[in-house]
Design a protein around this motif. Structure first.
Motif, short mmCIF file in Angstrom:
data_model
loop_
_atom_site.label_atom_id
_atom_site.label_comp_id
_atom_site.label_asym_id
_atom_site.label_seq_id
_atom_site.Cartn_x
_atom_site.Cartn_y
_atom_site.Cartn_z
N ASP A 9 0.84 -1.20 0.00
CA ASP A 9 0.00 0.00 0.00
C ASP A 9 0.88 1.26 0.00
O ASP A 9 0.61 2.20 -0.74
N THR A 12 2.55 1.65 -3.45
CA THR A 12 1.58 2.06 -4.46
C THR A 12 1.21 3.53 -4.31
O THR A 12 1.10 4.26 -5.30
N ARG A 15 4.15 5.46 -5.66
CA ARG A 15 4.17 5.32 -7.11
C ARG A 15 3.13 6.22 -7.78
O ARG A 15 3.42 6.92 -8.75
N ASN A 16 1.91 6.23 -7.23
CA ASN A 16 0.85 7.05 -7.79
C ASN A 16 1.13 8.54 -7.60
O ASN A 16 0.84 9.35 -8.48
#
Length: 132
Positions: A9, A12, A15-16
């Motif tokens: 989590d 991610t 990354r986003n």
């Protein structure tokens, strides 16, 4: 709602946020997540991080880092060891992402360390993620 993999989590969310060119991103606070953020800061992939109390578990506010022309410092962030398939490595078998230009984040008995620090300390462990 409980998360089955808080490390994935965190990766991610970072990354986003990098993809959206955000300056900061909030991730869930845990000892392993703080260790990963600390490794990313010492290796120069993020500017800084601090903990924020929210009345529950808390959050980690990560200040992302970009180059002089706005290009992201983090190009690829990959989860290696997963809850369904843990990946443990000896110190001699640690990967060298991008032939040593990237880092591998390893959870050891000495805490969360980068692959470079693991080689100097001669300790292996669970390969959490690689950063390029």
């Amino acid at each position: 709602m409980a998360l089955s993999d808080p490390i994935a989590d965190m990766l991610t969310r970072i990354r986003n946020a990098v993809r959206n060119r955000a300056k900061t991103v909030n991730v869930l606070n845990s000892k392993v997540n703080r260790g990963i953020a600390s490794v990313l800061q010492t290796e120069g992939y993020i500017s800084s991080f601090d903990t924020v109390e929210d009345g529950h578990q808390g959050l980690i506010r990560v200040q992302l880092k970009y180059g002089p022309t706005g290009e992201p410092v983090i190009n690829r962030l990959t989860r290696q060891s997963k809850p369904g398939c843990r990946r443990y490595t000896k110190v001699d078998d640690l990967p060298r992402p991008v032939q040593g230009l990237g880092i591998a984040v390893v959870s050891t008995s000495m805490g969360v360390l980068s692959d470079r620090k693991c080689r100097t300390e001669r300790v292996g462990g669970e390969l959490l993620c690689t950063v390029e």
